[in-house]
Motif scaffolding. Sequence first.
Motif, PDB file in Angstrom:
ATOM      1  N   ARG A  93       0.815  -1.213   0.000  1.00  0.00           N
ATOM      2  CA  ARG A  93       0.000   0.000   0.000  1.00  0.00           C
ATOM      3  C   ARG A  93       0.845   1.257   0.000  1.00  0.00           C
ATOM      4  O   ARG A  93       0.329   2.345  -0.227  1.00  0.00           O
ATOM      5  N   VAL A 145      -7.156  -5.897 -11.574  1.00  0.00           N
ATOM      6  CA  VAL A 145      -7.696  -6.582 -10.393  1.00  0.00           C
ATOM      7  C   VAL A 145      -9.199  -6.819 -10.560  1.00  0.00           C
ATOM      8  O   VAL A 145      -9.709  -7.902 -10.244  1.00  0.00           O
ATOM      9  N   LEU A 146      -9.909  -5.830 -11.091  1.00  0.00           N
ATOM     10  CA  LEU A 146     -11.356  -6.008 -11.275  1.00  0.00           C
ATOM     11  C   LEU A 146     -11.638  -7.086 -12.314  1.00  0.00           C
ATOM     12  O   LEU A 146     -12.530  -7.924 -12.125  1.00  0.00           O
ATOM     13  N   ALA A 199     -11.259 -10.365 -10.873  1.00  0.00           N
ATOM     14  CA  ALA A 199     -12.312 -10.668  -9.894  1.00  0.00           C
ATOM     15  C   ALA A 199     -13.657 -10.908 -10.564  1.00  0.00           C
ATOM     16  O   ALA A 199     -14.650 -11.122  -9.885  1.00  0.00           O
ATOM     17  N   ASP A 255     -24.468  -3.543  -6.939  1.00  0.00           N
ATOM     18  CA  ASP A 255     -23.195  -3.900  -6.315  1.00  0.00           C
ATOM     19  C   ASP A 255     -22.051  -3.631  -7.299  1.00  0.00           C
ATOM     20  O   ASP A 255     -21.133  -4.439  -7.450  1.00  0.00           O
ATOM     21  N   ARG A 262     -12.580  -4.135   0.942  1.00  0.00           N
ATOM     22  CA  ARG A 262     -12.467  -5.488   0.411  1.00  0.00           C
ATOM     23  C   ARG A 262     -11.497  -5.572  -0.765  1.00  0.00           C
ATOM     24  O   ARG A 262     -11.062  -6.659  -1.145  1.00  0.00           O
ATOM     25  N   LEU A 263     -11.153  -4.428  -1.379  1.00  0.00           N
ATOM     26  CA  LEU A 263     -10.221  -4.446  -2.506  1.00  0.00           C
ATOM     27  C   LEU A 263      -8.764  -4.289  -2.082  1.00  0.00           C
ATOM     28  O   LEU A 263      -7.857  -4.460  -2.892  1.00  0.00           O
ATOM     29  N   VAL A 264      -8.541  -3.901  -0.819  1.00  0.00           N
ATOM     30  CA  VAL A 264      -7.182  -3.532  -0.416  1.00  0.00           C
ATOM     31  C   VAL A 264      -6.180  -4.676  -0.574  1.00  0.00           C
ATOM     32  O   VAL A 264      -5.114  -4.481  -1.166  1.00  0.00           O
ATOM     33  N   PRO A 265      -6.477  -5.883  -0.078  1.00  0.00           N
ATOM     34  CA  PRO A 265      -5.436  -6.923  -0.190  1.00  0.00           C
ATOM     35  C   PRO A 265      -5.065  -7.237  -1.640  1.00  0.00           C
ATOM     36  O   PRO A 265      -3.883  -7.363  -1.961  1.00  0.00           O
ATOM     37  N   ALA A 266      -6.056  -7.355  -2.513  1.00  0.00           N
ATOM     38  CA  ALA A 266      -5.747  -7.691  -3.908  1.00  0.00           C
ATOM     39  C   ALA A 266      -4.987  -6.565  -4.586  1.00  0.00           C
ATOM     40  O   ALA A 266      -4.062  -6.801  -5.363  1.00  0.00           O
ATOM     41  N   ALA A 275      -3.050  -4.310  -3.083  1.00  0.00           N
ATOM     42  CA  ALA A 275      -1.695  -4.248  -2.514  1.00  0.00           C
ATOM     43  C   ALA A 275      -0.822  -5.340  -3.118  1.00  0.00           C
ATOM     44  O   ALA A 275       0.349  -5.116  -3.446  1.00  0.00           O
ATOM     45  N   ALA A 276      -1.398  -6.533  -3.294  1.00  0.00           N
ATOM     46  CA  ALA A 276      -0.638  -7.627  -3.920  1.00  0.00           C
ATOM     47  C   ALA A 276      -0.312  -7.282  -5.369  1.00  0.00           C
ATOM     48  O   ALA A 276       0.791  -7.553  -5.859  1.00  0.00           O
TER      49      ALA A 276
END
Lengths: 470, 470
Positions: free
Chosen positions: A147, A189-190, A193, A272, A326-330, A332-333
Motif C-alpha cells: 500500500r 484486479v477487477l 475478480a 453492487d 475489500r479491494l485492499v489486499p488484492a 496491494a498484492a
Amino acid sequence: MTKSGAAGELLVELRRDGGVALHQQLEAGIRDRIRDGRLRPGAALPSSRALAADLGLSRGVVVEAYQQLVAEGYLVSRSGGYTLVAPDAACGLRGAPASMVVEQAPRIDFKYSRPDVTQFPRAAWLRSLRKVLTEAPHERLAYLDGRGSEELRVAMADYLNRVRGTSARPGDLLICNGFAQGSRLILQVLAAAGFRRLAVEDPSDWELRSVAAAAGLEVVGIPVREDGIDVDRLEASGADVVLVTAAHQFPTGVVTSAAVRAALVAWASRHDALIIEDDYDAEYRYDREPIGAIQGLSPDHVIYAGTASKTLAPGLRLGWLILPARLVPAMAAAKMADDRGSSVLDQLAFADFVARGEFDRHLRRMRPRYRELRDTLVSALARELPELCPTGISAGLHLMTPLPLDVDEDALAAAALRYDLGVYPLSPYRLSEPGPPGLVFGYGSLTPAAVVEGVALLAQAVAEVRAHIA
Amino acid sequence: MTKSGAAGELLVELRRDGGVALHQQLEAGIRDRIRDGRLRPGAALPSSRALAADLGLSRGVVVEAYQQLVAEGYLVSRSGGYTLVAPDAACGLRGAPASMVVEQAPRIDFKYSRPDVTQFPRAAWLRSLRKVLTEAPHERLAYLDGRGSEELRVAMADYLNRVRGTSARPGDLLICNGFAQGSRLILQVLAAAGFRRLAVEDPSDWELRSVAAAAGLEVVGIPVREDGIDVDRLEASGADVVLVTAAHQFPTGVVTSAAVRAALVAWASRHDALIIEDDYDAEYRYDREPIGAIQGLSPDHVIYAGTASKTLAPGLRLGWLILPARLVPAMAAAKMADDRGSSVLDQLAFADFVARGEFDRHLRRMRPRYRELRDTLVSALARELPELCPTGISAGLHLMTPLPLDVDEDALAAAALRYDLGVYPLSPYRLSEPGPPGLVFGYGSLTPAAVVEGVALLAQAVAEVRAHIA
C-alpha cells in the motif's frame, strides 16, 4: 506484410465460411497489425467506404470494426471521417524499428495536462527531503507494504478527508506512480475478480480504453450531458464498473450535479457495482465552492484516484487511491507484483510536505495564477474568436470550446502548427456519441502573454482555414 | 465453494467426455480457485496421491497438473511432497477479505535480497538531491521520454561499460522501477512480438514464472550445472528466450563459465533468440576478478538488467535495462503506458551520484563489509554444522548449502522459527529438476554477531529435527 495508409493497402484475409463474423475477423486482423507494428501509431487507415469496397464488404461491417477498435483504444477517429492508429498503440519490434525522435513541442502549446513546473516548490521539497534523509528509520529504505508508506497514507487520508470530503482510513489508501499505473492495476484486479464491462464517459481520455481492453474488459461509452454522465444510459448499458471525472469532466469540463452524483451512487448500490472516481484536478476550482468527492457518499462502492502530477509535477510520479476495504489486499498484492512499490524517498518527502501544510500553501499560491491564466484565455477568446464559447471554465487546468461546423478540427490544428502553435481537437476523445467539432485548451504551463499571443495566432489560423474552404 | 487444505476438500468438477484433457481441466480448476481467492496464498493442497484418489484420477494426472501450475508460479512445491499456493499468487477480492497483517520478521533473518540499508549513503544522496533541486532545468520535472532521464542513461552507460564490460550507448538504456517492473515489461513486449517460450534456470526465482505465464509465455526449466545453465538442454527445449543469472546464479550461487557463456551467445545467434541477463548482484565479488556481462559479447541478443536494490536500497525503486536497439521503441512505449516513467528526482540524483563517483565509493566501502559477513557465515557453518558445505560463496549477498537427506527443509525452517530464526528452503525455487534439500542464506543485512548466533541456533534446530525423527 503490407503497408497501410490508403485504401487497397490494408490486406486482411477474410474467411467467408460463416464461422466468425466478418467484422470480428476484420477487427482481429487490424488489431494484430497494430500489435505487431505493421500498422504504426499515427498511421491513417483507409476510409470505411474505400476499405469496404476493397474487401467486398458492406460499409457497415467496416464501420462496426472501426468503432470497436476505437472503443478499445487501438484507433482514434478524426473529423473529416478518417481513422488513425492511436498515437501510442503498442508498436511492434519485429518490423522496422520505429524512431525514438522526441517530438519538439510547438512554441506556444495548449496541450493538456501540464501544470506549471517552473513553480515547483523546490526549496520546500528539499527541506522535506533533508528531514526524511536525516530522520527516517533505516527500515523505510527496504521494501514496504504494497500500500506504500504509512506516513504518506496517514497524511493523505487527513488531507483528502479535509479538502475533498472523502471518507478514508489510512489503511484504505494505496500509493502508486500516478493515475496511469493506478488505473491499470484497478482494471486488472477487477477483471481478475470477474468484472466484465467498464463504462466510460463519452467523450473521455482514450488511453484508458486500451488498458481496459488489454485487461479483458469490454468498454462502453456513455454520453456526458450538461450535468454529468447519463445515468439512464449507464443503467441500460449493463456495465458493472464506471469511470467518471465527476468534479471536472475531461475533456468537456462539465461538473457533475448533486442529482447525478446521487444517481450514480444509487446505481452502484443497486447493482453492487463500482465507481472509479478520477479526481485529477479538483484542487483547482475558481468560481464556486469545491464539490466533495463521490467517495465520501459511498466508500464501499467508490475507488477514488488522485495525483500529484497536476498540482506539483508529473516527474514526481506520485498518485493515490482510496479503496473499498475489500479491494485492499488484492490491490496491494497487485502493486507489489507490478513494481514492488513506489519510490520511498518521494513518498516520505511528500508525507512531510503535506503534514507540514506545504501542500496547502503551494495550492493557495497556484490557484490565483491558474485563475489568471483561465481569465486571460477566456477574455482573449471572447475578443478574438467570439464564435468559440468556452465550456468547463470553472475548474482545473483546461477548457473546451466547440468549433463552428465549417472549421475542420484537423485542418485547424495543422494550420496552427504552421504558426508554431499547438491546439488539440476534441474528436479523438469521442467514442460513438456524435457531437460538434471542438478544441481542448490546456493553459496550466503557459504565461498570460503566451495565452494572448496564442489566441491571436489561432484567430489567424481559423481565418486561413476558412479562406482555404471558400 | 469449497475449502482447501486437505484431500477431499478440493472440489473440481471434471468432464470425462474426452474433450479437454483431464490434467488441463484440473489445472484450470485450481488456477481459477487461486485467482478468485478461494485458494489463498500459502494454502496447502492435498497430496497428489490423496487428490487422485478423491477425484478418481491416476496420480500422474494430478502430478502433471501440479507441475504445470508450479511452472506458472501459481503453486510452489515443498519437500516432503506437499504443494502450496504460491505466497503471492493473485488473491481474490470477492471472497472473504484477506488480512493485511504484515509479517513480523524473525529476530535473526537469513532472508535473501536484503542489502544493509543502515549503510545507505544518506549524506551523499542528499548532496545529489540538493544539486538536482538547485540546478535541474524546469522541464525535467515534466513527463520524460519513456527511456528515462538522459542524465542517468549517460551516467549508467559509462558506469556499466567500465565496471561490467557491457557495450551500451545511452540511447539503448531504459530506466525502470527495479527488476520486477523491468522483467514484466520485457516479457510483455516479447510476447506481443511473437516470442513463445521462456527458458529459466532450474532452480531459480519462481516469481518471474507467474509473470511470464500471465504474459502468455510458456515457461520451461533448464537444469543448472556446476558451470552454468545446461545449453544442450536449452537447445533441445525450443525456447526462443532464456533468462540467466550468469554472474552469480540465484539461488545456487554458480558462476557461469566462459565456455557456457560462449555457448549461450552461439545459441542465441543461431536461433535469433534473446538472452535476458539478470545481473542483480554482480557488484559484489570477493575471491576473484569480476566476470564481464554477457551483454558485452552480444549486444544484439542480450537484454541486460541491473538494479540499485542490492547495492543502495530497495526503497529507491531504481533499475536499468540495456536493450538491443530494435527493442528500444517498443520498450519505451511499454514503460510510458505502464506508469509514465520512474521518479524523476531519484533518477537525477542517482545520475549525479554515479557521475561524481559516489556509487564507486559506496561499493568500495560495502564490499569488505559483505565479505566479512560471508567469511563469518562460512566459518560459523564449518564450525557448527560441518555437514553443510556452502556453494556459491564467491559473490553476492547470499550462499546456498545442500542439507543432509535426513533433514527435512520445512521441518528445519519451522524448528528454526521457534528460535526466532529465519532460514529458507531451496525447494520452492525448483521446477522439475530433482536435487537434494537445501537452504538459501541471505546475509547482507545482518551483523557478524547475528550471523554467528544464527548459525548456533540453526545447529540446535537441526539437532532438534533429527531427535524428532529418531
